[in-house]
Write a protein that holds these residues in place. Structure first.
Motif, PDB file in Angstrom:
ATOM      1  N   ALA A   1       0.959  -1.306  -0.033  1.00  0.00           N
ATOM      2  CA  ALA A   1       0.121  -0.068  -0.120  1.00  0.00           C
ATOM      3  C   ALA A   1       0.831   1.408   0.012  1.00  0.00           C
TER       4      ALA A   1
ATOM      5  N   ILE B   1       2.063   2.579  -3.477  1.00  0.00           N
ATOM      6  CA  ILE B   1       1.448   3.165  -4.714  1.00  0.00           C
ATOM      7  C   ILE B   1       1.667   4.480  -4.911  1.00  0.00           C
TER       8      ILE B   1
ATOM      9  N   LYS C   1      -8.088  -4.971  -4.403  1.00  0.00           N
ATOM     10  CA  LYS C   1      -6.846  -4.434  -4.135  1.00  0.00           C
ATOM     11  C   LYS C   1      -6.899  -4.419  -2.493  1.00  0.00           C
TER      12      LYS C   1
ATOM     13  N   TYR D   1      -3.257  -5.737  -1.483  1.00  0.00           N
ATOM     14  CA  TYR D   1      -2.172  -4.668  -1.012  1.00  0.00           C
ATOM     15  C   TYR D   1      -2.260  -3.724  -0.137  1.00  0.00           C
TER      16      TYR D   1
ATOM     17  N   SER E   1      -4.807  -1.623   0.319  1.00  0.00           N
ATOM     18  CA  SER E   1      -5.452  -0.309  -0.199  1.00  0.00           C
ATOM     19  C   SER E   1      -6.578  -0.244   0.865  1.00  0.00           C
ATOM     20  N   GLU E   2      -6.273   0.387   1.875  1.00  0.00           N
ATOM     21  CA  GLU E   2      -7.232   0.482   3.152  1.00  0.00           C
ATOM     22  C   GLU E   2      -6.753   1.702   3.857  1.00  0.00           C
TER      23      GLU E   2
ATOM     24  N   ALA F   1      -2.367   7.158   0.549  1.00  0.00           N
ATOM     25  CA  ALA F   1      -2.822   5.746   0.018  1.00  0.00           C
ATOM     26  C   ALA F   1      -3.339   5.716  -1.219  1.00  0.00           C
TER      27      ALA F   1
ATOM     28  N   LEU G   1      -6.025   6.771  -2.532  1.00  0.00           N
ATOM     29  CA  LEU G   1      -7.605   6.544  -2.571  1.00  0.00           C
ATOM     30  C   LEU G   1      -8.219   7.542  -2.691  1.00  0.00           C
TER      31      LEU G   1
ATOM     32  N   GLY H   1     -10.078   0.095  -1.385  1.00  0.00           N
ATOM     33  CA  GLY H   1      -9.674   0.051  -2.880  1.00  0.00           C
ATOM     34  C   GLY H   1     -10.261  -1.358  -3.255  1.00  0.00           C
TER      35      GLY H   1
ATOM     36  N   ASP I   1      -2.894   2.411  -8.513  1.00  0.00           N
ATOM     37  CA  ASP I   1      -3.920   3.220  -8.311  1.00  0.00           C
ATOM     38  C   ASP I   1      -5.201   1.961  -8.013  1.00  0.00           C
ATOM     39  N   ALA I   2      -5.933   2.311  -7.130  1.00  0.00           N
ATOM     40  CA  ALA I   2      -7.249   1.924  -7.175  1.00  0.00           C
ATOM     41  C   ALA I   2      -8.259   2.557  -8.034  1.00  0.00           C
TER      42      ALA I   2
END
Lengths: 413, 413
Positions: free
Chosen positions: A248, A251, B107, B111, B113-114, B148, B150, B189, B198-199
């Protein structure tokens, strides 16, 4: 292949374990020598339940010449098994790829209780399908699960179950020696409680999908942003484990690289700016060292900063087998690289990973922390002849597509 | 409260936007001055769709004297909004709490993505419900979303939507001045592609649930494991953002702490062993410094290692307002703490966070890296009288439960 196919057909026909029969009672029957009621410490291949996709659920396979963007296309089926701390593992099952139903409070969505592996199956020139060193990936996955406080399982049982799902989706394994079937084992913490702590429930699952070469630019040298203001991993952290949490933070940095016309990030560590990894790959440098010896260098695992890549290990093993140049696992710093470039001692620099095998570095955009200026360093990887990176690539793909064999690296499914 | 309630009832009755009317067409109608078809850069409170839980879906509220284990109980409703890079944000909606349907390749599951926030609403002694400094949490969430990779959103719109879901679940806000309603905004994501990048799709959602005090031991001093072989955050990383990835690596270390009869980890950084955070909280030390001044110290945000906690900020603001002792944001090392303990200059050490407000430290189990021996350091926090930590606690909860006011910290819903 035909014998594998018929053995799979038998499995489908003879298996008494259809999904509809799965129940808590089934899960607690005495088998595998485990006393009734004690938690199952692994899932077992012999328990595998198969729910085949209906014709309507099956997706069209990509055309033979389709450009396969990494990770965009999935095969028809997935493997999964659930775990909780009371019952242990359920029976594993193969089902059509379906959305997961996850509680919005699940640990994976809040605290990144998650880890994965990346591995591949290849259709050989003899039409047999083989996985590349799956034992290495499963051993790493087990180590990562321990570090992530997620449940353990038996590696061999997992490999056998994966072989079955690949066999079922064998038409998804590309008939091409530049493409392959990517395999993504995943383990997530699923229990819906917000305390930061152990997951009391988890899910293991495996997706597969056909992939071409990872980089959209193909086998072209990449430009790397090297900027020590961004750090991937650090001592006392988890850089040596394949936990989702390592990705994460990269990215946004990757986007910064793209803004500066770089495809990837060269991750540096420490005051001396040691090179550690490149993008999501391990990094190799081939040079003439200050003692005048030809030497292949990659950073050592001992620091805890480096992911123990399977391709990394494979290149080291091949190079040692060849025994034609020095092979060293040690830290290498940006000043050492700069000096070698100036003295024309640096021959090649390349990434190594499952997605691409090797990836040549053509340029480093170095943020000089002393001057705050970006410097462009040209890396002559593609000009070196004979080319070590290319030799690694050809040797590895010859093994992967069954043109040659090396030890027990390929496992036929 | 009654006026809020009736205004909420009006919303329910008069809102033309029931869930069934939501459609892609609706989402693209021209409103808020945005040209038709351009992506929505935020979701809007005025678009909020409400689907109330049916009587069967409503859960029984906990008994007044029930022990509320942190994060185990959720209110009946959740708030959510979806985003994709073509359309931007959908209308926000309130629905019963339901499992999310997530692609296994999303994601967030691979990865990390959070990201999330932790905040609270309190039922004041006047029976009005108020959130504590929600603007601080939303500002941090927006910063974290950027780091992140997001999507961004409007903080005020999010707060208004959250106020509505709390109003709808107002019976879940405990009638107690030791309990509160925990609020968990989350951003994940969701697009199902395996490239690290990228998400292209994301989901924002908010869970709430009644909570008592965080620590099972209640307002008791905790023991901390301090071992510089484990590191929470590092320069060039994301320790100052509330990304899920900061938490996964701590779970196993937390278990190591428990094995040594410690409740939490005191996170150290660097060769000098600076103290950085404790468990998931910021850390404060109150001492007499070497110049003989009474001084409150917490590590500075400038290093990038420290989460900018809302409680941290609140304690600093209160202390500056009181103006009775020196207030300093600076690094503090284990050797400095050891020296102060020996010289009986260290009065108090405590964690500060949303879950517990403050948490006294009673003991440090210090792994001496030079000797490889664990040393037990007694911290006299609970013996200090008058007690600064206790004063902070009482001041903060008096503000939170409406016994007093301070600036605009409480936002009535």
């Amino acid at each position: 292949m035909s014998s594998l196919l018929s053995s799979y057909s038998r499995l489908l026909v003879s298996s008494p374990r259809l999904l509809a029969t799965s129940s808590a009672t089934d899960r607690n029957v005495k088998h595998h020598g485990k006393p009734s009621g004690s938690p199952h410490e692994t899932f077992y291949h012999s328990d595998l339940l198969v729910e085949q996709a209906s014709p309507e659920e099956m997706k069209p396979k990509p055309a033979k010449d389709a450009i396969l963007k990494f990770g965009h296309l999935y095969s028809d089926h997935m493997l999964s098994a659930d775990w909780d701390d009371k019952n242990g593992w359920t029976m594993p099952q193969i089902t059509p790829v379906r959305n997961l139903s996850i509680h919005p409070g699940a640990k994976v969505l809040h605290y990144a209780s998650e880890l994965f592996e990346g591995m591949k199956a290849y259709r050989g020139i003899d039409n047999k399908i083989r996985m590349f060193r799956p034992d290495m990936n499963m051993a790493r996955m087990k180590r990562t699960a321990k570090r992530a406080a997620l449940p353990d399982f038996d590696a061999e049982e997992a490999i056998r179950c994966m072989a079955d799902v690949i066999r079922l989706d064998q038409e998804w394994v590309p008939r091409s020696t530049t493409s392959s079937l990517y395999i993504r084992p995943t383990l997530i913490g699923t229990d819906p409680t917000l305390g930061v702590g152990d997951a009391h429930a988890a899910k293991f699952y495996v997706l597969t999908g056909p992939v071409g070469q990872y980089y959209a630019t193909g086998f072209q040298p990449v430009s790397l942003l090297a900027d020590s203001r961004y750090c991937r991993a650090f001592p006392g952290g988890v850089g040596s484990f394949k936990m989702g949490c390592n990705y994460a933070p990269t990215i946004w940095v990757g986007k910064e690289a793209v803004k500066r016309d770089c495809q990837q990030v060269l991750w540096l560590y420490g005051n001396n700016e040691e090179i550690t990894e490149v993008g999501t790959m391990n990094i190799f440098v081939y040079w003439k060292n200050e003692q005048g010896e030809n030497e292949l260098i990659t950073p050592p695992l001992s620091s805890g900063l480096i992911l123990p890549g399977v391709t990394r290990d494979s290149l080291l093993e091949l190079a040692k087998e060849w025994n034609e140049f020095k092979v060293t696992e040690k830290a290498l710093t940006m000043p050492e690289i700069e000096k070698a470039l100036k003295e024309k001692r640096l021959f090649e620099m390349f990434g190594a990973g499952t997605a691409c095998v090797v990836s040549p570095v053509g340029k480093i955009l170095y943020h000089n922390k002393a001057t705050d200026v970006y410097e462009e360093w040209k890396i002559p990887t593609m000009k070196n002849n004979p080319n070590l990176m290319q030799r690694f690539y050809e040797t590895i793909i010859d093994i992967q597509y069954g043109r040659t064999t090396f030890r027990d690296w390929m496992r036929e499914i």
